[in-house]
Motif scaffolding. Structure first.
Motif, PDB file in Angstrom:
ATOM      1  N   ILE A   1      15.440 -25.050  64.616  1.00  0.00           N
ATOM      2  CA  ILE A   1      16.678 -24.298  64.441  1.00  0.00           C
ATOM      3  C   ILE A   1      17.731 -25.219  63.833  1.00  0.00           C
ATOM      4  CG2 ILE A   1      18.495 -23.060  65.698  1.00  0.00           C
ATOM      5  CD1 ILE A   1      16.258 -22.643  67.904  1.00  0.00           C
ATOM      6  N   LEU A   2      18.477 -24.679  62.884  1.00  0.00           N
ATOM      7  CA  LEU A   2      19.597 -25.414  62.306  1.00  0.00           C
ATOM      8  C   LEU A   2      20.864 -24.612  62.550  1.00  0.00           C
ATOM      9  CD1 LEU A   2      20.890 -27.662  60.589  1.00  0.00           C
ATOM     10  CD2 LEU A   2      20.285 -26.308  58.561  1.00  0.00           C
ATOM     11  N   LEU A   3      21.864 -25.263  63.119  1.00  0.00           N
ATOM     12  CA  LEU A   3      23.188 -24.674  63.285  1.00  0.00           C
ATOM     13  C   LEU A   3      24.134 -25.399  62.346  1.00  0.00           C
ATOM     14  CD1 LEU A   3      25.358 -22.924  64.763  1.00  0.00           C
ATOM     15  CD2 LEU A   3      25.645 -24.878  66.311  1.00  0.00           C
ATOM     16  N   ILE A   4      24.855 -24.634  61.532  1.00  0.00           N
ATOM     17  CA  ILE A   4      25.876 -25.206  60.653  1.00  0.00           C
ATOM     18  C   ILE A   4      27.208 -24.649  61.122  1.00  0.00           C
ATOM     19  CG2 ILE A   4      26.680 -25.486  58.282  1.00  0.00           C
ATOM     20  CD1 ILE A   4      23.769 -24.799  57.410  1.00  0.00           C
ATOM     21  N   ASP A   5      27.993 -25.524  61.733  1.00  0.00           N
ATOM     22  CA  ASP A   5      29.278 -25.116  62.324  1.00  0.00           C
ATOM     23  C   ASP A   5      30.174 -26.344  62.395  1.00  0.00           C
ATOM     24  OD1 ASP A   5      31.396 -24.206  63.955  1.00  0.00           O
ATOM     25  OD2 ASP A   5      30.056 -22.877  65.070  1.00  0.00           O
ATOM     26  N   ASP A   6      31.402 -26.215  61.936  1.00  0.00           N
ATOM     27  CA  ASP A   6      32.321 -27.354  61.904  1.00  0.00           C
ATOM     28  C   ASP A   6      33.038 -27.582  63.235  1.00  0.00           C
ATOM     29  OD1 ASP A   6      33.699 -24.902  61.317  1.00  0.00           O
ATOM     30  OD2 ASP A   6      35.450 -26.095  60.771  1.00  0.00           O
ATOM     31  N   ASP A   7      32.859 -26.691  64.198  1.00  0.00           N
ATOM     32  CA  ASP A   7      33.526 -26.818  65.492  1.00  0.00           C
ATOM     33  C   ASP A   7      32.589 -27.508  66.476  1.00  0.00           C
ATOM     34  OD1 ASP A   7      34.216 -26.042  68.278  1.00  0.00           O
ATOM     35  OD2 ASP A   7      35.856 -24.979  67.290  1.00  0.00           O
ATOM     36  N   GLN A   8      32.949 -28.700  66.922  1.00  0.00           N
ATOM     37  CA  GLN A   8      32.078 -29.484  67.805  1.00  0.00           C
ATOM     38  C   GLN A   8      31.867 -28.817  69.161  1.00  0.00           C
ATOM     39  OE1 GLN A   8      33.742 -33.427  67.896  1.00  0.00           O
ATOM     40  NE2 GLN A   8      32.798 -33.986  65.951  1.00  0.00           N
ATOM     41  N   ASP A   9      32.884 -28.168  69.698  1.00  0.00           N
ATOM     42  CA  ASP A   9      32.735 -27.485  70.984  1.00  0.00           C
ATOM     43  C   ASP A   9      31.757 -26.317  70.870  1.00  0.00           C
ATOM     44  OD1 ASP A   9      34.501 -29.212  72.260  1.00  0.00           O
ATOM     45  OD2 ASP A   9      36.235 -27.911  71.918  1.00  0.00           O
TER      46      ASP A   9
END
Length: 127
Positions: free
Chosen positions: A6-14
């Protein structure tokens, strides 16, 4: 289908930490890679030998938003068959018609607030 890579691309670390914890709670065998930078993620997808089974993509990101990422991804032959789910803040009733109007055929899920809710969504998707 059981997704293992699985790859998650999200700029929010939380949000990223929240998502990874939910994936691990649902499937301890899954490998969940993350990227905060959609441009870097796309370059890595172009060159990495192993591709993810599924990509979860935040829509609202700086530099390249989810729509632009999907357009760029669609231009790369080896990436065209990777399932993408846009997981972002706006409600589904706003984003789904907008994605349809822009001819973007991906599943959209509003980011849940509670861990249990995200785990239930992932269970439905993964099994």
């Amino acid at each position: 289908m059981s997704y293992r890579n699985i790859l998650l691309i999200d700029d929010d670390q939380d949000d990223t930490q929240f998502f990874v914890e939910a994936v691990q709670a649902v499937n301890k065998e899954a490998v969940c890679l993350t990227s905060e930078n959609p441009v870097k993620a796309l370059k890595e997808l172009e060159t990495n030998e192993q591709l993810p089974d599924i990509i979860f993509l935040d829509y609202n990101m700086p530099a390249v938003n989810g729509l632009e990422f999907l357009k760029r991804m669609g231009q790369i032959e080896r990436l065209k068959n990777i399932e993408v789910i846009v997981l972002s803040t706006p409600p589904e009733e706003v984003m789904v018609p907008w994605l349809d109007r822009n001819n973007i055929r991906v599943k959209y899920i509003s980011k849940p607030v509670h861990m249990e809710e995200l785990q239930e969504i992932l269970k439905e998707l993964f099994y």
